[in-house]
Write a protein that holds these residues in place. Structure first.
Motif, mmCIF file in Angstrom:
data_model
loop_
_atom_site.group_PDB
_atom_site.id
_atom_site.type_symbol
_atom_site.label_atom_id
_atom_site.label_comp_id
_atom_site.label_asym_id
_atom_site.label_seq_id
_atom_site.Cartn_x
_atom_site.Cartn_y
_atom_site.Cartn_z
ATOM 1 N N SER A 36 14.163 9.134 1.776
ATOM 2 C CA SER A 36 12.980 9.470 2.571
ATOM 3 C C SER A 36 11.650 9.003 1.958
ATOM 4 N N PRO A 37 11.428 9.073 0.637
ATOM 5 C CA PRO A 37 10.157 8.552 0.127
ATOM 6 C C PRO A 37 9.986 7.038 0.308
ATOM 7 N N LEU A 38 11.068 6.322 0.592
ATOM 8 C CA LEU A 38 10.946 4.878 0.802
ATOM 9 C C LEU A 38 10.204 4.547 2.090
ATOM 10 N N ILE A 39 9.968 5.533 2.944
ATOM 11 C CA ILE A 39 9.173 5.310 4.148
ATOM 12 C C ILE A 39 7.779 4.827 3.761
ATOM 13 N N LYS A 40 7.297 5.277 2.636
ATOM 14 C CA LYS A 40 5.950 4.924 2.185
ATOM 15 C C LYS A 40 5.930 3.627 1.369
ATOM 16 N N LEU A 41 7.055 2.935 1.294
ATOM 17 C CA LEU A 41 7.164 1.720 0.489
ATOM 18 C C LEU A 41 6.160 0.656 0.906
ATOM 19 N N ARG A 42 6.009 0.425 2.190
ATOM 20 C CA ARG A 42 5.079 -0.595 2.689
ATOM 21 C C ARG A 42 3.654 -0.271 2.255
ATOM 22 N N HIS A 43 3.269 0.998 2.371
ATOM 23 C CA HIS A 43 1.920 1.413 1.971
ATOM 24 C C HIS A 43 1.706 1.200 0.470
ATOM 25 N N VAL A 44 2.703 1.544 -0.325
ATOM 26 C CA VAL A 44 2.589 1.388 -1.779
ATOM 27 C C VAL A 44 2.418 -0.089 -2.144
ATOM 28 N N ILE A 45 3.178 -0.965 -1.510
ATOM 29 C CA ILE A 45 3.091 -2.389 -1.823
ATOM 30 C C ILE A 45 1.765 -2.978 -1.346
ATOM 31 N N LEU A 46 1.326 -2.582 -0.152
ATOM 32 C CA LEU A 46 0.063 -3.123 0.368
ATOM 33 C C LEU A 46 -1.143 -2.670 -0.450
ATOM 34 N N THR A 47 -1.159 -1.405 -0.852
ATOM 35 C CA THR A 47 -2.299 -0.886 -1.618
ATOM 36 C C THR A 47 -2.125 -1.055 -3.119
ATOM 37 N N LYS A 48 -0.920 -1.425 -3.546
ATOM 38 C CA LYS A 48 -0.585 -1.540 -4.975
ATOM 39 C C LYS A 48 -0.932 -0.259 -5.729
ATOM 40 N N ASN A 49 -0.562 0.861 -5.104
ATOM 41 C CA ASN A 49 -0.895 2.172 -5.642
ATOM 42 C C ASN A 49 0.217 3.152 -5.261
ATOM 43 N N SER A 50 0.762 3.846 -6.239
ATOM 44 C CA SER A 50 1.894 4.746 -5.996
ATOM 45 C C SER A 50 1.490 6.207 -5.840
ATOM 46 N N GLU A 51 0.210 6.474 -5.616
ATOM 47 C CA GLU A 51 -0.232 7.869 -5.562
ATOM 48 C C GLU A 51 0.339 8.653 -4.377
ATOM 49 N N VAL A 52 0.815 7.964 -3.334
ATOM 50 C CA VAL A 52 1.362 8.678 -2.170
ATOM 51 C C VAL A 52 2.810 9.122 -2.385
ATOM 52 N N LEU A 53 3.441 8.673 -3.450
ATOM 53 C CA LEU A 53 4.835 9.038 -3.715
ATOM 54 C C LEU A 53 4.907 10.319 -4.544
ATOM 55 N N ILE A 93 5.587 -0.402 -11.571
ATOM 56 C CA ILE A 93 5.043 -1.639 -11.001
ATOM 57 C C ILE A 93 3.645 -1.412 -10.427
ATOM 58 N N TYR A 94 3.468 -0.321 -9.685
ATOM 59 C CA TYR A 94 2.187 0.001 -9.049
ATOM 60 C C TYR A 94 1.722 1.378 -9.514
ATOM 61 N N PRO A 95 1.106 1.472 -10.695
ATOM 62 C CA PRO A 95 0.680 2.789 -11.179
ATOM 63 C C PRO A 95 -0.393 3.395 -10.272
ATOM 64 N N SER A 96 -0.459 4.702 -10.272
ATOM 65 C CA SER A 96 -1.420 5.417 -9.439
ATOM 66 C C SER A 96 -2.827 5.183 -9.964
ATOM 67 N N LYS A 97 -3.687 4.619 -9.139
ATOM 68 C CA LYS A 97 -5.077 4.353 -9.534
ATOM 69 C C LYS A 97 -5.885 5.636 -9.555
ATOM 70 N N ASN A 98 -5.490 6.593 -8.753
ATOM 71 C CA ASN A 98 -6.212 7.852 -8.661
ATOM 72 C C ASN A 98 -6.154 8.627 -9.973
ATOM 73 N N ASP A 99 -5.006 8.624 -10.647
ATOM 74 C CA ASP A 99 -4.873 9.345 -11.916
ATOM 75 C C ASP A 99 -5.799 8.767 -12.970
ATOM 76 N N ILE A 100 -5.907 7.445 -13.028
ATOM 77 C CA ILE A 100 -6.778 6.798 -14.009
ATOM 78 C C ILE A 100 -8.224 7.177 -13.736
ATOM 79 N N LYS A 101 -8.626 7.201 -12.472
ATOM 80 C CA LYS A 101 -9.987 7.559 -12.083
ATOM 81 C C LYS A 101 -10.317 8.987 -12.536
#
Length: 105
Positions: free
Chosen positions: A22-39, A86-94
């Motif tokens: 089920s979390p793979l539904i968000k795969l397209r969003h993660v790849i497009l934004t290069k950010n894994s914060e939605v997972l 591969i796509y670390p969460s940018k929000n955590d760094i911020k």
């Protein structure tokens, strides 16, 4: 009569695999934004650990209805966990930078 447990086993395996994927539904969003914060990292990591334990149990009792969906769950969880590398969460760094600046000020 003997087919009922077989079909119930197939149904349970299918539902389990859908849960793990089920979390793979968000795969397209993660790849497009290069950010894994939605997972949901905690859920994916817990799914990996639990699937690994159940797969091992299925191996010990030689039950394909336990082994196969949990082996697939382990693989799907590993794919999802690799997205955090591969796509670390940018929000955590911020947030870390903001909190570090607040401490200095």
């Amino acid at each position: 009569s003997q087919l009922n447990p077989y079909f119930l086993g197939l149904l349970c395996c299918s539902v389990g695999i859908i849960f793990f994927a089920s979390p793979l539904i968000k795969l397209r969003h993660v790849i497009l934004t290069k950010n894994s914060e939605v997972l949901p990292f905690a859920m994916i990591f817990a799914s990996f650990i639990v699937c690994l334990q159940w797969w091992f149990y299925g191996y010990l009792i030689s039950d394909n209805f336990v082994q196969i969906p949990n082996a697939l769950g382990c693989m799907l969880s590993l794919i999802q966990l690799s997205l955090f590398i591969i796509y670390p969460s940018k929000n955590d760094i911020k947030y870390k930078l903001i909190s570090a600046q607040d401490i200095i000020l």
